[in-house]
Design a protein around this motif. Structure first.
Motif, PDB file in Angstrom:
ATOM      1  N   ALA A   1      -7.612   1.811  -2.855  1.00 50.54           N
ATOM      2  CA  ALA A   1      -8.572   2.548  -3.680  1.00 50.54           C
ATOM      3  C   ALA A   1      -9.681   3.156  -2.824  1.00 50.54           C
ATOM      4  O   ALA A   1     -10.032   4.336  -2.979  1.00 50.54           O
ATOM      5  CB  ALA A   1      -9.169   1.617  -4.736  1.00 50.54           C
TER       6      ALA A   1
ATOM      7  N   VAL B   1      -3.058   0.209 -10.264  1.00 49.61           N
ATOM      8  CA  VAL B   1      -2.491  -0.967  -9.611  1.00 49.61           C
ATOM      9  C   VAL B   1      -2.805  -2.177 -10.474  1.00 49.61           C
ATOM     10  O   VAL B   1      -3.967  -2.423 -10.821  1.00 49.61           O
ATOM     11  CB  VAL B   1      -3.052  -1.159  -8.192  1.00 49.61           C
TER      12      VAL B   1
ATOM     13  N   CYS C   1      -2.533  -6.202 -10.785  1.00 50.59           N
ATOM     14  CA  CYS C   1      -2.364  -7.417  -9.979  1.00 50.59           C
ATOM     15  C   CYS C   1      -2.289  -8.642 -10.880  1.00 50.59           C
ATOM     16  O   CYS C   1      -3.089  -8.777 -11.816  1.00 50.59           O
ATOM     17  CB  CYS C   1      -3.538  -7.581  -9.014  1.00 50.59           C
TER      18      CYS C   1
ATOM     19  N   ILE D   1       1.959   1.834  -3.453  1.00 48.87           N
ATOM     20  CA  ILE D   1       0.838   2.333  -4.256  1.00 48.87           C
ATOM     21  C   ILE D   1       0.685   3.838  -4.079  1.00 48.87           C
ATOM     22  O   ILE D   1       0.535   4.586  -5.051  1.00 48.87           O
ATOM     23  CB  ILE D   1      -0.468   1.614  -3.863  1.00 48.87           C
TER      24      ILE D   1
ATOM     25  N   LYS E   1      -3.475  -9.830  -3.182  1.00 46.64           N
ATOM     26  CA  LYS E   1      -3.125  -8.788  -4.154  1.00 46.64           C
ATOM     27  C   LYS E   1      -4.292  -7.819  -4.375  1.00 46.64           C
ATOM     28  O   LYS E   1      -4.145  -6.601  -4.255  1.00 46.64           O
ATOM     29  CB  LYS E   1      -2.731  -9.433  -5.493  1.00 46.64           C
ATOM     30  N   THR E   2      -5.440  -8.386  -4.712  1.00 44.35           N
ATOM     31  CA  THR E   2      -6.611  -7.558  -5.006  1.00 44.35           C
ATOM     32  C   THR E   2      -7.120  -6.866  -3.752  1.00 44.35           C
ATOM     33  O   THR E   2      -7.609  -5.732  -3.814  1.00 44.35           O
ATOM     34  CB  THR E   2      -7.722  -8.418  -5.634  1.00 44.35           C
TER      35      THR E   2
ATOM     36  N   ASP F   1      -7.041  -6.273 -12.648  1.00 43.97           N
ATOM     37  CA  ASP F   1      -6.935  -7.555 -11.952  1.00 43.97           C
ATOM     38  C   ASP F   1      -6.673  -8.688 -12.942  1.00 43.97           C
ATOM     39  O   ASP F   1      -6.993  -8.574 -14.128  1.00 43.97           O
ATOM     40  CB  ASP F   1      -8.226  -7.821 -11.174  1.00 43.97           C
TER      41      ASP F   1
ATOM     42  N   THR G   1       1.731   0.749  -9.841  1.00 47.78           N
ATOM     43  CA  THR G   1       2.318  -0.277  -8.979  1.00 47.78           C
ATOM     44  C   THR G   1       1.847  -1.645  -9.439  1.00 47.78           C
ATOM     45  O   THR G   1       0.660  -1.846  -9.703  1.00 47.78           O
ATOM     46  CB  THR G   1       1.908  -0.070  -7.508  1.00 47.78           C
TER      47      THR G   1
ATOM     48  N   ALA H   1      -5.125  -3.710  -3.253  1.00 49.65           N
ATOM     49  CA  ALA H   1      -5.515  -2.715  -4.253  1.00 49.65           C
ATOM     50  C   ALA H   1      -6.853  -2.081  -3.895  1.00 49.65           C
ATOM     51  O   ALA H   1      -7.023  -0.857  -3.982  1.00 49.65           O
ATOM     52  CB  ALA H   1      -5.582  -3.362  -5.634  1.00 49.65           C
ATOM     53  N   CYS H   2      -7.803  -2.905  -3.466  1.00 48.97           N
ATOM     54  CA  CYS H   2      -9.127  -2.394  -3.099  1.00 48.97           C
ATOM     55  C   CYS H   2      -9.057  -1.505  -1.866  1.00 48.97           C
ATOM     56  O   CYS H   2      -9.728  -0.465  -1.804  1.00 48.97           O
ATOM     57  CB  CYS H   2     -10.084  -3.557  -2.847  1.00 48.97           C
TER      58      CYS H   2
ATOM     59  N   LYS I   1       0.835  -1.204   0.000  1.00 46.64           N
ATOM     60  CA  LYS I   1       0.000   0.000   0.000  1.00 46.64           C
ATOM     61  C   LYS I   1       0.870   1.254   0.000  1.00 46.64           C
ATOM     62  O   LYS I   1       0.553   2.242  -0.677  1.00 46.64           O
ATOM     63  CB  LYS I   1      -0.935  -0.002   1.206  1.00 46.64           C
TER      64      LYS I   1
ATOM     65  N   ILE J   1      -7.822  -0.266 -11.093  1.00 48.21           N
ATOM     66  CA  ILE J   1      -7.399  -1.602 -10.675  1.00 48.21           C
ATOM     67  C   ILE J   1      -7.471  -2.527 -11.881  1.00 48.21           C
ATOM     68  O   ILE J   1      -8.535  -2.700 -12.481  1.00 48.21           O
ATOM     69  CB  ILE J   1      -8.289  -2.154  -9.547  1.00 48.21           C
TER      70      ILE J   1
END
Length: 224
Positions: A57, A166, A168, A33, A49-50, A142, A39, A53-54, A30, A140
């Motif tokens: 965000a 980001v 992933c 990011i 990973k997700t 994914d 990133t 990112a979430c 993070k 994001i």
């Protein structure tokens, strides 16, 4: 669905309280990011990973550092998305539901439903990204191991001013028919060559402990 401006009335004075706490390597992800424009988060299945990112965000959206969250991922399937019934959001739902699930795990369901309803979360299939520029957004990407070279170049060029992206992925989960066509492998070679770009690999499994054992056996089998 068109993205609407972030109309939250005020910036929270205190840090956002999430329902799940990141571990140390996720906190480092993070941090990267927040420090970079783009990133890349690598990691085996279940490494979060997700989730990271979430969380980043949502944090930036709730503190009004961005206006919207944009979600995209490849629809690797024998069935073309255009032949699935329903609206664009309904067609994409099977692919983006894991991202929504992470958001629900991180924060109050009613709040997540509210930002989705308000249009602050936009689902954009890869085939709809060309020609777009995402300003003041958190993008994001994914399952990026299933993005081809051409698609990856197109995605990277969509980022606009005051935005973050980001990406992933995990090459071990490459579902492309021609696995060498993935653009994720090349992307991971850009570290140190591009400013405001960084990569981190998550190691710890956050699912059942049996996942580590199964993945280890599969990797051993593939190496033979």
């Amino acid at each position: 669905m068109a993205v609407k401006p972030n109309t939250q009335k005020r910036v929270p004075k205190n840090p956002i309280k999430f329902q799940l706490t990141l571990n140390e390597e996720q906190k480092e992800a993070k941090r990267l990011i927040l420090a970079n424009a783009i990133t890349v988060i690598k990691g085996k299945a279940g490494s979060g990973k997700t989730l990271v990112a979430c969380q980043a965000a949502l944090d930036m959206l709730f503190t009004r550092q961005i206006d919207s969250i944009v979600i995209t991922r490849p629809t690797v399937s024998k069935e073309d998305i255009g032949f699935l019934p329903g609206s664009l959001a309904e067609k994409m739902d099977p692919w983006v539901s894991p991202i929504y699930a992470n958001m629900y795990n991180l924060y109050k369901r009613e709040k997540i439903d509210a930002i989705i309803h308000e249009g602050l979360v936009e689902i954009v299939p890869l085939s709809f990204m060309r020609g777009r520029t995402f300003l003041n957004s958190f993008i994001i990407v994914d399952e990026a191991q299933n993005v081809t070279h051409d698609q990856m170049e197109m995605i990277l060029s969509r980022i606009g001013i005051n935005s973050k992206m980001v990406i992933c992925g995990d090459l071990r989960q490459n579902d492309l028919k021609i696995q060498s066509s993935t653009g994720f492998d090349f992307l991971c070679q850009l570290k140190g060559k591009v400013k405001n770009f960084d990569i981190i690999e998550l190691q710890k499994n956050h699912r059942h402990s049996i996942v580590d054992e199964i993945l280890r056996e599969y990797n051993t089998l593939l190496e033979k």
